[in-house]
Design an enzyme around this catalytic site. Sequence first.
Site, PDB file in Angstrom:
ATOM      1  CG  ASP A  94      20.117-118.095  -1.808  1.00 40.47           C
ATOM      2  OD1 ASP A  94      20.075-117.235  -0.906  1.00 40.47           O
ATOM      3  OD2 ASP A  94      19.714-119.269  -1.659  1.00 40.47           O
ATOM      4  CG  HIS A  95      23.353-118.472   1.004  1.00 45.91           C
ATOM      5  ND1 HIS A  95      23.538-118.061   2.300  1.00 45.91           N
ATOM      6  CD2 HIS A  95      22.081-118.943   0.941  1.00 45.91           C
ATOM      7  CE1 HIS A  95      22.424-118.282   2.997  1.00 45.91           C
ATOM      8  NE2 HIS A  95      21.530-118.811   2.193  1.00 45.91           N
ATOM      9  CB  ALA A 228      11.397-119.323   5.345  1.00 43.08           C
ATOM     10  CB  SER A 272      13.914-127.395   1.748  1.00 41.59           C
ATOM     11  OG  SER A 272      15.275-127.143   1.984  1.00 41.59           O
TER      12      SER A 272
HETATM   13  P1  13P Z   1      15.047-123.762   3.009  1.00 42.76           P
HETATM   14  O1  13P Z   1      16.085-124.813   2.975  1.00 42.76           O
HETATM   15  O2  13P Z   1      14.323-123.742   4.328  1.00 42.76           O
HETATM   16  O3  13P Z   1      14.090-123.837   1.867  1.00 42.76           O
HETATM   17  O4  13P Z   1      15.791-122.337   2.905  1.00 42.76           O
HETATM   18  C1  13P Z   1      16.190-121.842   1.663  1.00 42.76           C
HETATM   19  C2  13P Z   1      17.097-120.671   1.776  1.00 42.76           C
HETATM   20  O5  13P Z   1      17.249-120.049   2.805  1.00 42.76           O
HETATM   21  C3  13P Z   1      17.806-120.249   0.561  1.00 42.76           C
HETATM   22  O6  13P Z   1      18.686-119.209   0.799  1.00 42.76           O
HETATM   23  O1  G3H Z   2      20.530-121.690   1.027  1.00 38.22           O
HETATM   24  C1  G3H Z   2      20.674-122.683   0.352  1.00 38.22           C
HETATM   25  C2  G3H Z   2      19.789-122.920  -0.795  1.00 38.22           C
HETATM   26  O2  G3H Z   2      18.799-123.853  -0.451  1.00 38.22           O
HETATM   27  C3  G3H Z   2      20.567-123.328  -2.010  1.00 38.22           C
HETATM   28  O3  G3H Z   2      21.064-124.605  -1.864  1.00 38.22           O
HETATM   29  O4  G3H Z   2      23.480-124.421  -2.499  1.00 38.22           O
HETATM   30  O5  G3H Z   2      22.240-126.614  -2.609  1.00 38.22           O
HETATM   31  O6  G3H Z   2      21.758-124.809  -4.271  1.00 38.22           O
HETATM   32  P1  G3H Z   2      22.219-125.141  -2.874  1.00 38.22           P
HETATM   33 ZN    ZN Z   3      19.606-119.236   2.717  1.00 38.96          ZN
END
Ligand code: 13P
Ligand code: G3H
Ligand code: ZN
Length: 323
Positions: A94-95, A228, A272
């Site tokens: 993720d990211h 989301a 979240s």
């Molecule tokens: P939330 O913070 O809304 O759960 O989003 C999570 C997210 O986009 C992780 O890439």
């Molecule tokens: O997009 C962000 C995700 O909620 C991950 O968050 O970088 O704190 O693990 P984090």
């Molecule tokens: Zn995200």
Amino acid sequence: MAVSYKDLGLVNTTDMFKKAITGGYAVPAYNFNNMEQLQAIISACVECKSPVILQISKGARQYANQTLLRYMAPGAVAMAREMGSNIPIALNLDHGDSFELAKSCVDYGFSTVMIDGSSLPYEENVALTKKVVEYAHERDVTVEGELGVLAGIEEHVSSEVTHYTKPEDVQDFVTKTGVDHLAISIGTSHGVYKFKLKPGESVPPLRFDILEECEKRLPGFPIVLHGASSVLQKYVDIINRYGGKMKNTSGVPEDQIKKAVKSNVCKVNIDSDGRLVMTAIIRKCFVEHPEEFDPRKYLGPAREELKKMYIAKCELLGSNGKA
Ligand code: 13P
Ligand code: G3H
Ligand code: ZN
């Protein structure tokens, strides 16, 4: 030594998203950092027969240890199979913020990776994303790119409007990079303080007009919705009742998510809400049972509640019964 996700029992997102688009639902992408979250995600998705994308951020990878994660992912697959389930499970970065990180995840057995160059100038985002796609596709790993920075309430975001995805860019970006799915910015943001609301104001609707414009330019192409979480009030209330201090939280209303998944949005990212559930239940346990010191006595109930929440999310996204 590099390992292929195929040897770990994981799948990439190609088939998942084809089915999601034709079926009018979205696959949940749940973030995890620890064993209890992973157990809750797997047991929830097995119980409600949902495909699932397990998500690990750069921070989560550092927190949990990349080698341990490498073994947790196939452990999660084995757990599902032992429960008699054949649900498709993908593992996503993720990211991801660099080629090196994305490459490392591919080599550690991730089946899909996100490269987030959305804060870079457009041409740099294209170049970075393309480089990741070339490496990943050689190994049959799918790639998510991002265009438009999620509108946020962080101090450095000076103008929300300029961070929405520009629909006129999406076709060019997808063609030049070869990404398999695209995250767009239509009004959500990360975390639990998504909208700065004055007293009496309600959450503004998502920019479905931008989503529609993107879809017109990319017919049938998988779109990803980040940020989301609905920031479930029930858990914010428990947190505050048991000593927490979370004020002015706000999330994406569930009816907006329901509407989004009817379109080409076929991956919905939720982190979240899971964090809120764990914090709420652990706080409650600490206050109600101050004599306890066995982590299983508070992590266990948190895991149970998380599982319920994930099942409810799968129902919201319409992914239940689709595996
Ligand atoms: P939330 O913070 O809304 O759960 O989003 C999570 C997210 O986009 C992780 O890439
Ligand atoms: O997009 C962000 C995700 O909620 C991950 O968050 O970088 O704190 O693990 P984090
Ligand atoms: Zn995200």
